[in-house]
Design a protein around this motif. Structure first.
Motif, PDB file in Angstrom:
ATOM      1  N   GLY A 109       1.052  -1.160  -0.078  1.00  0.00           N
ATOM      2  CA  GLY A 109       0.022   0.096  -0.028  1.00  0.00           C
ATOM      3  C   GLY A 109       0.861   1.277   0.029  1.00  0.00           C
ATOM      4  N   TYR A 110       0.154   2.478  -0.033  1.00  0.00           N
ATOM      5  CA  TYR A 110       0.730   3.706  -0.141  1.00  0.00           C
ATOM      6  C   TYR A 110       1.697   4.125   1.372  1.00  0.00           C
ATOM      7  N   GLY A 111       2.682   4.760   0.949  1.00  0.00           N
ATOM      8  CA  GLY A 111       3.370   5.447   2.239  1.00  0.00           C
ATOM      9  C   GLY A 111       4.090   4.113   3.039  1.00  0.00           C
ATOM     10  N   THR A 112       4.170   2.754   2.342  1.00  0.00           N
ATOM     11  CA  THR A 112       4.944   1.580   3.082  1.00  0.00           C
ATOM     12  C   THR A 112       6.283   1.598   2.585  1.00  0.00           C
ATOM     13  N   LYS A 113       7.204   1.300   3.971  1.00  0.00           N
ATOM     14  CA  LYS A 113       8.462   1.230   3.566  1.00  0.00           C
ATOM     15  C   LYS A 113       8.938  -0.385   3.769  1.00  0.00           C
ATOM     16  N   ILE A 114       9.525  -0.813   2.876  1.00  0.00           N
ATOM     17  CA  ILE A 114       9.750  -2.228   3.103  1.00  0.00           C
ATOM     18  C   ILE A 114      11.543  -2.048   3.076  1.00  0.00           C
ATOM     19  N   GLY A 115      11.972  -2.784   4.242  1.00  0.00           N
ATOM     20  CA  GLY A 115      13.450  -2.680   4.318  1.00  0.00           C
ATOM     21  C   GLY A 115      14.301  -3.525   3.906  1.00  0.00           C
ATOM     22  N   ASP A 116      15.540  -3.748   4.078  1.00  0.00           N
ATOM     23  CA  ASP A 116      16.657  -4.564   3.316  1.00  0.00           C
ATOM     24  C   ASP A 116      16.311  -6.109   3.548  1.00  0.00           C
ATOM     25  N   GLY A 117      16.352  -6.847   2.774  1.00  0.00           N
ATOM     26  CA  GLY A 117      16.417  -8.273   3.199  1.00  0.00           C
ATOM     27  C   GLY A 117      15.161  -8.943   3.490  1.00  0.00           C
TER      28      GLY A 117
ATOM     29  N   CYS B 103       2.667   1.425   6.420  1.00  0.00           N
ATOM     30  CA  CYS B 103       3.368   0.432   7.293  1.00  0.00           C
ATOM     31  C   CYS B 103       5.047   0.878   7.113  1.00  0.00           C
ATOM     32  N   CYS B 104       5.530   0.248   8.089  1.00  0.00           N
ATOM     33  CA  CYS B 104       7.091   0.527   8.199  1.00  0.00           C
ATOM     34  C   CYS B 104       7.750  -0.919   8.614  1.00  0.00           C
ATOM     35  N   ILE B 105       8.257  -1.395   7.603  1.00  0.00           N
ATOM     36  CA  ILE B 105       8.861  -2.978   7.947  1.00  0.00           C
ATOM     37  C   ILE B 105      10.262  -2.781   7.930  1.00  0.00           C
ATOM     38  N   GLY B 106      10.818  -3.226   9.086  1.00  0.00           N
ATOM     39  CA  GLY B 106      12.331  -3.189   9.026  1.00  0.00           C
ATOM     40  C   GLY B 106      13.029  -3.885   8.189  1.00  0.00           C
ATOM     41  N   SER B 107      13.909  -4.416   8.541  1.00  0.00           N
ATOM     42  CA  SER B 107      14.839  -5.380   7.562  1.00  0.00           C
ATOM     43  C   SER B 107      14.797  -7.033   8.230  1.00  0.00           C
TER      44      SER B 107
ATOM     45  N   ASN C 195      -0.677   1.415   8.879  1.00  0.00           N
ATOM     46  CA  ASN C 195       0.179   1.973   9.940  1.00  0.00           C
ATOM     47  C   ASN C 195       0.830   0.803  10.963  1.00  0.00           C
ATOM     48  N   VAL C 196       1.235  -0.312  10.475  1.00  0.00           N
ATOM     49  CA  VAL C 196       2.015  -1.066  11.280  1.00  0.00           C
ATOM     50  C   VAL C 196       3.390  -0.978  11.196  1.00  0.00           C
ATOM     51  N   THR C 197       3.917  -1.168  12.331  1.00  0.00           N
ATOM     52  CA  THR C 197       5.067  -0.976  12.374  1.00  0.00           C
ATOM     53  C   THR C 197       5.957  -2.441  12.691  1.00  0.00           C
ATOM     54  N   ILE C 198       6.853  -3.043  11.905  1.00  0.00           N
ATOM     55  CA  ILE C 198       7.535  -4.136  12.304  1.00  0.00           C
ATOM     56  C   ILE C 198       8.839  -4.029  12.299  1.00  0.00           C
ATOM     57  N   GLU C 199       9.401  -4.440  13.313  1.00  0.00           N
ATOM     58  CA  GLU C 199      10.672  -4.469  13.510  1.00  0.00           C
ATOM     59  C   GLU C 199      11.736  -5.477  12.940  1.00  0.00           C
ATOM     60  N   ASP C 200      13.033  -5.199  13.021  1.00  0.00           N
ATOM     61  CA  ASP C 200      13.985  -6.085  12.242  1.00  0.00           C
ATOM     62  C   ASP C 200      13.836  -7.397  12.643  1.00  0.00           C
ATOM     63  N   GLY C 201      14.091  -8.497  11.635  1.00  0.00           N
ATOM     64  CA  GLY C 201      14.063  -9.711  11.925  1.00  0.00           C
ATOM     65  C   GLY C 201      12.869 -10.677  12.378  1.00  0.00           C
ATOM     66  N   CYS C 202      11.664 -10.000  12.239  1.00  0.00           N
ATOM     67  CA  CYS C 202      10.400 -10.709  12.625  1.00  0.00           C
ATOM     68  C   CYS C 202      10.273 -11.698  11.495  1.00  0.00           C
TER      69      CYS C 202
ATOM     70  N   ILE D 210       5.157  -4.690  15.994  1.00  0.00           N
ATOM     71  CA  ILE D 210       5.881  -5.904  16.395  1.00  0.00           C
ATOM     72  C   ILE D 210       7.467  -5.630  16.518  1.00  0.00           C
ATOM     73  N   ARG D 211       7.840  -5.956  17.739  1.00  0.00           N
ATOM     74  CA  ARG D 211       9.283  -5.681  18.111  1.00  0.00           C
ATOM     75  C   ARG D 211      10.339  -6.548  17.345  1.00  0.00           C
ATOM     76  N   ALA D 212      11.526  -6.138  17.424  1.00  0.00           N
ATOM     77  CA  ALA D 212      12.350  -6.958  16.544  1.00  0.00           C
ATOM     78  C   ALA D 212      12.577  -8.455  17.184  1.00  0.00           C
TER      79      ALA D 212
END
Lengths: 454, 728
Positions: B350-358, B370-374, B386-393, B406-408
């Motif tokens: 969706g709009y404004g969503t960031k997808i991290g590395d790997g 949404c903001c999705i870590g690496s 507007n979901v935040t998913i931290e690294d390695g989930c 969702i924390r790392a």
């Protein structure tokens, strides 16, 4: 074709008394002056099924039937006559003659049918699907085959009581459910597992089981051995096979490994493909789907062959049916009789003698050597050989068997006069049956009576 | 009442046939499912506003209705009605040129039946519904055309005014293993007339073992030569209804569920003779989102464009269309994807969503903002806005609602549902099938699972603000830095959980079911008698129908109790008669049965009274008969009834030959003396018995002399009469 045909010819059926007697077992009852069994034999012969076993209940009856067969068709067909004990049911009869059965598939035909449905088609359907059992279904006659005519006045619905209830899959190839309509009191219960596997089931109450079955021999014999309580093919064996088709206990495959080698997976796959091509099915049948979903289980197939509606099928299993068959064979369904009809749509044997002013209407038959006196009228009736009929006799909608004597001034309607019976002068019979050799006194008026010695 | 309405409706149909054709096409949209399947998510937001592939469900339904030519929609709001109305006001539906959207609010309705009754009440005042209407729920995704179907329904109605409803079905073969459809609903068995398509039987089955059977009434087969029983049909819950449907709901105030009550009620009721027809759709799509599994299925169907034109790359309801790339990947133009992120087939971003590395994303829907870590793995999951998913989930087959953190290193196992604003702690593993919410699970579960959201939206908000404070103090169930309660699965539903979950059915469950089927089969085999269904049918019918003998036994017991009480409490004969008459009516007995039963209880009383010798027993009997002869006399007015008494007595004597047997003649005589029995009755009984077996004649022989005497007496009497006549 490696099909063995078993004709269940019955014995002295109790619901046909007084038409049957010690001299005339059910199989030899005349339909248009030919034993009913001859219709079955002709039908089978025309389908090139010539390896026949005729099963007769009771030694006496077997002798009579055997005697007739040897005189009539021994040169054309290979017929064995087997006598079995009385009242052991159809399953019992097959158990008794099990040692005669050797072919891969068995075609079982009731000996009392008058029909033009090709049994060969049943056999072909059976082979095509590699079925365990194939049942021939035909359209239910509009007026019920049994005594529904009498009771219909009482029924509010005016619908024929449904004889059989059958469940078919959506391609009308497989039999998923069968029950006898008259025995279901309240609800029809359809097993869900079969329904789930097949997706759709069409329940039909306008078809009836025609008592022509093709069985895989090994399976039939196994079921008969394992379930000694089964008495009837239709009521026990067939429902059992239908019910268990998705969780088959019958080890048909193992028994036949040597014969057709479908016990192994790769071979089976070949056969699946083959049967699909043969049956023109784009999809595998639900049996195969079901089987592949659960590797541990086996299925067997119960198929149906639905006869064309235009085909004629009658079973001679009641007195009413006997009258109907005789009427139809010389009437609407005269191609079955094998006789050539005159321009007046009747058959009068050249040796029959007709008195002056005697009329024989259409749809009538007058047998060899019969004599009819003056001023008689015969309508829609069958008269046997060497009958002596006096003057001023009216015979309507009736069957008069061989060697009957009918005195002057008799009137016969809707009745059956068996062979050697005698009607003295001015007897009036309506809807009566006269046993063979019985003498009806002069001048009596009778309605709906049965004349028989106790 | 119903008949009047029907008559009125029928007349109007014939008069205004023309008017009908230019009637506006109307629909009722139930914006409440009246179920709890989507809890805990639906505690905070109504189901129809839950996003499916980033668009609220109700938008799909409204867009389809608009496209299908519906001109006016009544949106029936119940739970969270303010949220729905607010949403509709903000959206462009209120100002749509072709579709008039009206909202109806009712907080009292707890079922679809209530909702339609409410509509009916409104109807009498405003007459909003003018003719046939389409009844759908707000969670329907479809693209089927309706105009032809409505016309078909109207034509049929014109011919047969009893045809009040047409329901839409679609083929969807249920798995032969799990006996549920791909939409996660229960097995459905329907019987349809193959020619007219009339619905004849409707049965939903929750039981997942296959040994049961479908019962069709026998009359069904007698009146229809051919009946098609289907198991491979899916009920789309799209109904074309005539106005009678509303009045039927009004008349039958106990109808709640559209199918379980209404459809079954109509099918069973043959007084009104209303008929329901079915329409099978082949090429178009229709499905209802009933549970999490169907949420998953329908989402996938949308992504794979079965629902065209309601697909993410088309603006059908004011949604911002996404760009469709290769392999069915829909991407918003401003989504930021890392180069090393691997977005697999059939995914939506969706709009404004960031997808991290790997990151690895497959078969998943990710909402806006949404903001999705690496190094995050997301598979087969639905991440809302507007979901935040931290690294390695690691997230597999889960639904994650708005605002969740969702924390790392956290892991969501298959089937997890995280409701709004839940926080999953660092490295926490959320167990499979758990449902997590900031709200605590209501402790008192509504016994009736029809009920939706007991608490109103305002209350939820209060609770929510209070909860946040609580959360700080209390250690979270989702790790030390998490927030939320893991809902406990209520008893019994535990086994069912996997059926309705977004997660695919696990292998072990399949194996289990296979095993279960085998077991069932063997059970089945032993139950079924040799003669097949026929016998078992007969058995069950015997239990269903009251055996007349049973009835009589009960009746006899009741009478016995009454007589005993009468004797003990010395109740007046009149009152006892009244009571026995009442029993007679309720058991549908003859007067003779009463006589038999009363006499039986009197004699039983005599036998039960302590006695030492036969003569004492006789005395007991004599006293009881003397005292209560009026009662007995009330029922033995006719000869037949008297004979019944004698037969009953004989029967009793046969049962206890030692006690009553020897007294047979004496008591018979006594009854004669007391005028309870007339000589005619006794003589006729003797006549009837004369032809019986020897064994039956014991008592006849015993009282031979008595009967002889009676005969002589009657002859004498006759002679006397004659004499008298002569005298005259």
């Amino acid at each position: 074709m490696d099909f063995q045909v078993v004709i269940l010819a019955g014995g002295f059926s109790s619901n046909l008394v007084p038409l049957v007697s010690k001299e005339v077992p059910k199989a030899l009852l005349p339909v248009a002056n030919r034993p009913v069994l001859s219709y079955v034999l002709d039908l089978l012969e025309s389908n090139n099924l010539k390896d026949l076993i005729v099963v007769v209940e009771g030694e006496d009856a077997a002798l009579k039937v055997g005697g007739w067969i040897s005189s009539a068709c021994v040169d054309r067909l290979h017929v064995e006559v087997a006598a079995v004990a009385e009242n052991i049911g159809t399953a019992g009869a097959l158990r008794a003659i099990a040692h005669h059965l050797t072919a891969k598939d068995i075609l079982i035909v009731s000996g009392d049918i008058v029909s033009d449905i090709p049994p060969g088609a049943v056999a072909a359907t059976h082979r095509r699907h590699d079925a365990v059992v194939t049942v021939m279904l035909c359209a239910q006659p509009v007026s019920g085959p049994s005594e529904s005519g009498g009771s219909s006045g009482k029924d509010k619905t005016k619908k024929p009581a449904c004889e059989d209830i059958v469940g078919l899959d959506s391609w009308k190839q497989f039999l998923l459910y069968i029950a006898k309509g008259t025995e279901i009191k309240k609800d029809t219960r359809v097993n869900k597992s079969i329904l789930c596997a097949a997706g759709k089931m069409e329940l039909r109450s306008d078809l009836m089981d025609s008592h022509i079955y093709a069985f895989k021999r090994s399976v039939l014999q196994e079921v008969l051995d394992q379930k000694p309580a089964f008495r009837s093919l239709k009521q026990d064996v067939l429902p059992y096979l239908v019910r268990t088709q998705l969780r088959s206990d019958v080890s048909s495959d193992q028994n036949n490994v040597e014969e057709n080698g479908n016990g192994k997976d790769n071979m089976q796959n070949n056969e699946v493909v083959l049967s699909q091509i043969l049956s023109n099915a784009s999809l595998p049948s639900f049996h195969q789907v079901y089987e592949s979903g659960l590797d541990s289980r086996k299925t067997h197939k119960c198929c149906v062959y639905i006869a064309d509606e235009s085909k004629i099928f009658v079973r001679l299993n009641s007195i009413q049916a006997f009258m109907d068959v005789n009427r139809d064979v010389i009437g609407d369904a005269n191609h079955l009789s094998g006789y050539s009809f005159s321009a007046h749509h009747n058959i009068v044997h050249p040796s029959a003698e007709l008195g002056s002013k005697t009329t024989v209407g259409p749809h009538c038959m007058l047998g060899e050597g019969s004599q009819v006196g003056d001023k008689c009228s015969v309508k829609r009736s069958v008269i046997g050989r060497h009958c002596r009929i006096g003057s001023n006799v009216k015979i309507v909608n009736s069957v008069v068997m061989d060697h009957a004597t009918i005195g002057d001034g008799c009137s016969i309607q809707g009745s059956v006069i068996c062979s050697n019976a005698q009607l003295q002068e001015r007897a009036t019979l309506r809807d009566c049956q006269v046993e063979a050799g019985y003498i009806v006194c002069a001048g009596g008026e009778h309605k709906g009576e049965t004349f028989a010695r106790r | 009442m119903g008949a009047q309405k029907k008559g009125g409706g029928g007349a109007r149909v014939s008069e205004d046939a023309e008017e009908q054709s230019r009637q506006r096409l109307q629909a009722i949209l139930l914006a409440d499912s009246f179920a709890t399947k989507f809890r805990p998510v639906t505690l905070e937001r109504p189901k129809v506003l839950l996003p499916i592939v980033n668009v609220p469900m109700i938008d799909y339904t409204l867009a389809w209705l608009e496209y299908a030519g519906i001109e006016e929609v009544f949106v029936f709001c119940c739970a969270h009605s303010t949220q729905i109305i607010e949403y509709l006001e903000k959206s462009e539906w209120y100002s749509h040129p072709n579709l008039v959207v009206r909202t109806i609010e009712s907080h009292k309705s707890i079922s679809a039946g209530d909702a339609l009754r409410y509509m009916y009440e409104q109807q009498t005042e405003t007459s909003q519904i003018q003719g046939d209407f389409v009844l759908v729920s707000g969670d329907t995704v479809s693209n089927m055309p309706l105009a032809d179907l409505i016309q078909e329904h109207r034509d049929r109605k014109k011919k047969d005014e009893k045809a009040i409803m047409t329901m839409v079905i679609k083929q969807s073969k249920s798995s032969s293993l799990t006996h549920q459809s791909r939409l996660g609903t229960d097995q459905l068995f329907i019987a349809v007339d193959p020619l007219t398509k009339q619905l004849l039987h409707y049965e939903e089955d929750k039981i997942d073992h296959p040994s049961g059977s479908v019962c069709l009434d026998k009359s069904l087969l007698e009146s229809n030569p051919s009946v098609l029983v289907c198991n491979d049909m899916q009920d789309c819950y799209i109904d074309i209804c005539s106005p009678e449907v509303l009045s039927l709901f009004e008349d039958n105030f106990d109808y709640q569920h559209l199918r379980r009550h209404f459809v079954k009620g109509v099918l069973v009721d043959d007084i009104m003779g209303y008929k329901i027809f079915t329409h099978e759709i082949h090429s178009s799509y229709a499905a209802r989102i009933d549970n999490f599994r169907s949420y998953d299925t329908v989402s996938k169907d949308i992504i794979q464009r079965w629902t065209y034109p309601y697909v993410p790359d088309i603006n059908f309801s004011g949604n911002r269309p996404l760009r469709l790339g290769r392999q069915g990947i829909y991407r918003a133009c401003d989504a930021v994807l890392s180069r090393s992120a691997d977005v697999g087939a059939s995914s939506v971003i969706g709009y404004g969503t960031k997808i991290g590395d790997g990151d690895k994303i497959l078969n998943s829907v990710i909402g806006n903002g949404c903001c999705i870590g690496s190094n995050v793995v997301i598979e087969g999951s639905y991440i809302w806005n507007n979901v935040t998913i931290e690294d390695g989930c690691e997230i597999r087959n889960a639904i994650v609602c708005d605002g969740v953190k969702i924390r790392a290193g956290a892991v969501l196992q298959p089937g997890v549902v995280l409701s709004f604003n839940v926080v999953v702690g660092r490295d926490f593993v959320v167990p499979a099938y758990s449902k997590v919410s900031l709200l605590q699970q209501p402790t008192t579960e509504d016994s009736d699972d029809e009920l939706e959201y007991a608490d109103s939206s305002s209350a939820t908000a209060d609770q929510l603000s209070g909860l946040n404070l609580q959360m700080e103090s209390k250690a979270s169930e989702l790790g030390p830095d998490g927030a939320g309660y893991i809902w406990e699965v209520c008893e019994g539903a535990h086994d069912e959980e996997w059926k309705h979950s977004v997660a695919p059915i696990p292998e072990d469950k399949l194996a289990e079911i296979t095993q279960a089927i085998d077991d069932d089969d063997t059970d089945d085999e032993s139950v079924v008698p040799t003669s097949g269904e026929l016998k078992s049918d007969a058995d069950s019918i015997n239990t269903d129908m009251n055996d007349p003998n049973d009835d009589y036994d009960y009746f006899e017991k009741e009478v016995e109790g009454t007589v005993l009480r009468a004797v003990e409490e010395n109740i007046k004969v009149d009152l006892v008669t009244l009571e026995i008459n009442g029993l007679r009516l309720s058991y549908n007995m003859e007067s003779a049965d009463c006589a038999g039963a009363t006499f039986y209880s009197m004699m039983k009383l005599a036998v039960d009274t302590p006695h030492n010798s036969a003569s004492e027993l006789y005395k007991n009997a004599a006293s009881i008969i003397t005292k209560w002869k009026e009662l007995l006399g009330f029922y033995v007015k006719k000869i037949d009834e008297q004979i019944e008494v004698i037969m009953k007595f004989e029967e009793m004597c046969q049962e206890s030959p030692k006690e009553l047997g020897p007294l047979f003649t004496q008591i018979l005589h006594l009854l004669y003396d007391k005028d309870v029995l007339q000589e005619d009755a006794i003589l006729r009984w003797a006549e009837e018995k004369a032809g019986a077996d020897e064994a039956d004649k014991v008592y006849l022989k015993q009282c031979d002399t008595f009967i002889q005497w009676l005969k002589e007496a009657s002859e004498e009497e006759d002679e006397d009469d004659e004499d008298e006549e002569e005298d005259d």
